[in-house]
Write an enzyme that holds these catalytic residues in place. Structure first.
Site, mmCIF file in Angstrom:
data_model
loop_
_atom_site.group_PDB
_atom_site.id
_atom_site.type_symbol
_atom_site.label_atom_id
_atom_site.label_comp_id
_atom_site.label_asym_id
_atom_site.label_seq_id
_atom_site.Cartn_x
_atom_site.Cartn_y
_atom_site.Cartn_z
ATOM 1 N N HIS A 1 -2.596 2.355 -6.334
ATOM 2 C CA HIS A 1 -3.448 1.194 -6.070
ATOM 3 C C HIS A 1 -3.552 0.293 -7.297
ATOM 4 O O HIS A 1 -3.690 -0.921 -7.157
ATOM 5 C CB HIS A 1 -4.836 1.647 -5.614
ATOM 6 C CG HIS A 1 -5.472 0.691 -4.651
ATOM 7 N ND1 HIS A 1 -4.904 0.406 -3.423
ATOM 8 C CD2 HIS A 1 -6.591 -0.059 -4.725
ATOM 9 C CE1 HIS A 1 -5.667 -0.476 -2.786
ATOM 10 N NE2 HIS A 1 -6.692 -0.773 -3.558
ATOM 11 N N LYS B 1 -3.307 -1.595 7.873
ATOM 12 C CA LYS B 1 -4.765 -1.597 7.745
ATOM 13 C C LYS B 1 -5.412 -2.737 8.519
ATOM 14 O O LYS B 1 -6.481 -2.581 9.103
ATOM 15 C CB LYS B 1 -5.139 -1.685 6.260
ATOM 16 C CG LYS B 1 -6.602 -1.446 5.971
ATOM 17 C CD LYS B 1 -6.855 -1.392 4.473
ATOM 18 C CE LYS B 1 -8.327 -1.146 4.172
ATOM 19 N NZ LYS B 1 -8.575 -1.126 2.709
ATOM 20 N N ARG C 1 -0.721 -1.926 -7.078
ATOM 21 C CA ARG C 1 -0.971 -3.003 -6.097
ATOM 22 C C ARG C 1 -1.803 -4.110 -6.724
ATOM 23 O O ARG C 1 -1.509 -5.297 -6.560
ATOM 24 C CB ARG C 1 -1.657 -2.403 -4.866
ATOM 25 C CG ARG C 1 -1.936 -3.396 -3.745
ATOM 26 C CD ARG C 1 -2.266 -2.638 -2.464
ATOM 27 N NE ARG C 1 -2.996 -3.444 -1.503
ATOM 28 C CZ ARG C 1 -2.446 -4.325 -0.672
ATOM 29 N NH1 ARG C 1 -1.149 -4.542 -0.717
ATOM 30 N NH2 ARG C 1 -3.181 -4.997 0.205
ATOM 31 N N TYR D 1 -8.439 -8.486 -6.024
ATOM 32 C CA TYR D 1 -7.147 -8.051 -6.532
ATOM 33 C C TYR D 1 -6.588 -8.886 -7.684
ATOM 34 O O TYR D 1 -5.527 -8.579 -8.192
ATOM 35 C CB TYR D 1 -6.125 -8.019 -5.398
ATOM 36 C CG TYR D 1 -6.363 -6.873 -4.466
ATOM 37 C CD1 TYR D 1 -5.807 -5.627 -4.718
ATOM 38 C CD2 TYR D 1 -7.162 -7.007 -3.346
ATOM 39 C CE1 TYR D 1 -6.028 -4.557 -3.865
ATOM 40 C CE2 TYR D 1 -7.389 -5.946 -2.489
ATOM 41 C CZ TYR D 1 -6.812 -4.729 -2.753
ATOM 42 O OH TYR D 1 -7.031 -3.673 -1.920
ATOM 43 N N HIS E 1 -3.564 -9.150 3.331
ATOM 44 C CA HIS E 1 -5.021 -9.217 3.399
ATOM 45 C C HIS E 1 -5.469 -10.051 4.598
ATOM 46 O O HIS E 1 -4.875 -11.098 4.885
ATOM 47 C CB HIS E 1 -5.597 -9.858 2.132
ATOM 48 C CG HIS E 1 -5.483 -8.995 0.915
ATOM 49 N ND1 HIS E 1 -5.350 -9.489 -0.358
ATOM 50 C CD2 HIS E 1 -5.475 -7.647 0.787
ATOM 51 C CE1 HIS E 1 -5.265 -8.492 -1.213
ATOM 52 N NE2 HIS E 1 -5.347 -7.371 -0.538
ATOM 53 N N ARG F 1 0.865 -1.175 0.000
ATOM 54 C CA ARG F 1 0.000 0.000 0.000
ATOM 55 C C ARG F 1 0.906 1.230 0.000
ATOM 56 O O ARG F 1 1.965 1.232 0.625
ATOM 57 C CB ARG F 1 -0.904 0.002 1.228
ATOM 58 C CG ARG F 1 -1.852 -1.199 1.294
ATOM 59 C CD ARG F 1 -2.642 -1.207 2.592
ATOM 60 N NE ARG F 1 -3.570 -2.337 2.652
ATOM 61 C CZ ARG F 1 -3.272 -3.522 3.218
ATOM 62 N NH1 ARG F 1 -2.079 -3.698 3.776
ATOM 63 N NH2 ARG F 1 -4.155 -4.506 3.215
#
Length: 325
Positions: free
Chosen positions: A258, A177, A261, A294, A284, A138
């Site tokens: 992003h 996160k 990513r 993703y 994740h 990220r």
């Protein structure tokens, strides 16, 4: 709504910004001043339709429903209301017109990175882009990296925090996160070289900025402050404008950190990395996010995989026939 938000203590800065956005939106709407006990599901649905007709996008409406729905749930739990009017699928009343996140193709990656590498203005950002594209970090995690997070001897990167700057200019460090965000990411040869280059080019500061106990941040802006996500987003935005002007005949998708990513995750999945390892590297909490959000399949990839499976099966069959004869 105000009561619900007051009870949400300890949330992240961006979450708090989202709450305030929705609250301010409701304050501008006639709907926001109706008695909560009078709201029926059809009222809630009509309000969502009205917001959509006013120009609010699907992703914005998702955010609105994501805050208003639990506020009504709280009222339901406290027996203020007897029904939950926002308990419906948003797609039942408004179309999902949000743009799908896409991964760059191998050709697009090569085109973009070659442009950055050779452009006189933007090649100074090349190493940053290499690290993002080949680690899947990220962008706020990348900005939070300090020199002590880099283990060049063992070629791995420690990721356990991220750097954030509020709109008022205050910097702070927060945890990743999710708890699964704490991880080590291997350095590829390209990433190793780019990180070495970033460290070598990093300016020598008279005073290192200390943020919540962290110092020695890897990325430094022109004001000798640590870079934040907005810096890198702007680098890509400005570079995209120049690329589009120079190469109108070779358009590229909208490129953001992003998108890098997403692209990394898709590249690793397509290369055959097992899904649990990929989930770990991406940080994740749920493997379903890795699978469904993703990674991006397409016809060419499906055809390639089918051909490999069929060729393998045919080779195995031929081998058995040869042995039996």
């Amino acid at each position: 709504m105000e009561r619900y938000i007051r009870l949400k203590q300890g949330v992240r800065y961006n979450t708090r910004v989202g709450y305030n956005y929705v609250l301010n939106l409701i304050k501008k709407e006639d709907f926001g001043y109706r008695m909560i006990r009078d709201i029926k599901m059809s009222d809630a649905q009509l309000w969502m339709i009205k917001l959509h007709e006013d120009g609010k996008g699907y992703s914005t409406l998702t955010s609105v429903q994501g805050v208003v729905k639990p506020a009504f749930q709280m009222a339901y739990n406290e027996e203020i209301i007897r029904r939950k009017p926002f308990d419906f699928k948003l797609t039942d009343v408004v179309p999902n017109d949000s743009k799908k996140r896409i991964a760059m193709t191998a050709e697009q990656q090569e085109t973009w990175m070659n442009f950055i590498h050779t452009d006189k203005t933007y090649r100074k950002y090349y190493d940053e882009f290499v690290v993002l594209l080949e680690t899947g970090m990220r962008v706020s995690e990348f900005c939070g990296l300090t020199k002590s997070d880099l283990d060049f001897a063992n070629r791995k990167i420690r990721v356990d925090h991220q750097l954030v700057r509020e709109r008022g200019g205050r910097y702070y460090v927060e945890k990743t996160k999710t708890e699964c965000g704490c991880r080590f990411i291997p350095m590829t040869d390209n990433v190793y070289r780019s990180l070495k280059a970033i460290v070598a080019k990093r300016p020598k500061l008279k005073t290192e900025m200390v943020i919540d106990g962290y110092s020695g941040f890897l990325l430094i802006d022109k004001d000798e402050h640590p870079k934040v996500a907005l810096h890198i987003e702007n680098e890509m935005r400005w570079a995209m404008k120049k690329y589009a002007k120079l190469h109108p005949d070779k358009p590229l998708p909208h490129i953001t950190p992003h998108v890098f990513r997403h692209t990394f995750c898709t590249n690793m999945a397509n290369a055959g990395m097992d899904i649990k390892s990929l989930q770990y590297v991406m940080g994740h909490s749920e493997v379903g996010v890795t699978l469904n959000v993703y990674t991006h399949a397409n016809y060419d990839r499906a055809a390639e995989q089918m051909a490999k499976i069929i060729n393998f099966a045919e080779t195995e069959s031929a081998g058995r026939l040869e042995k039996s004869s």
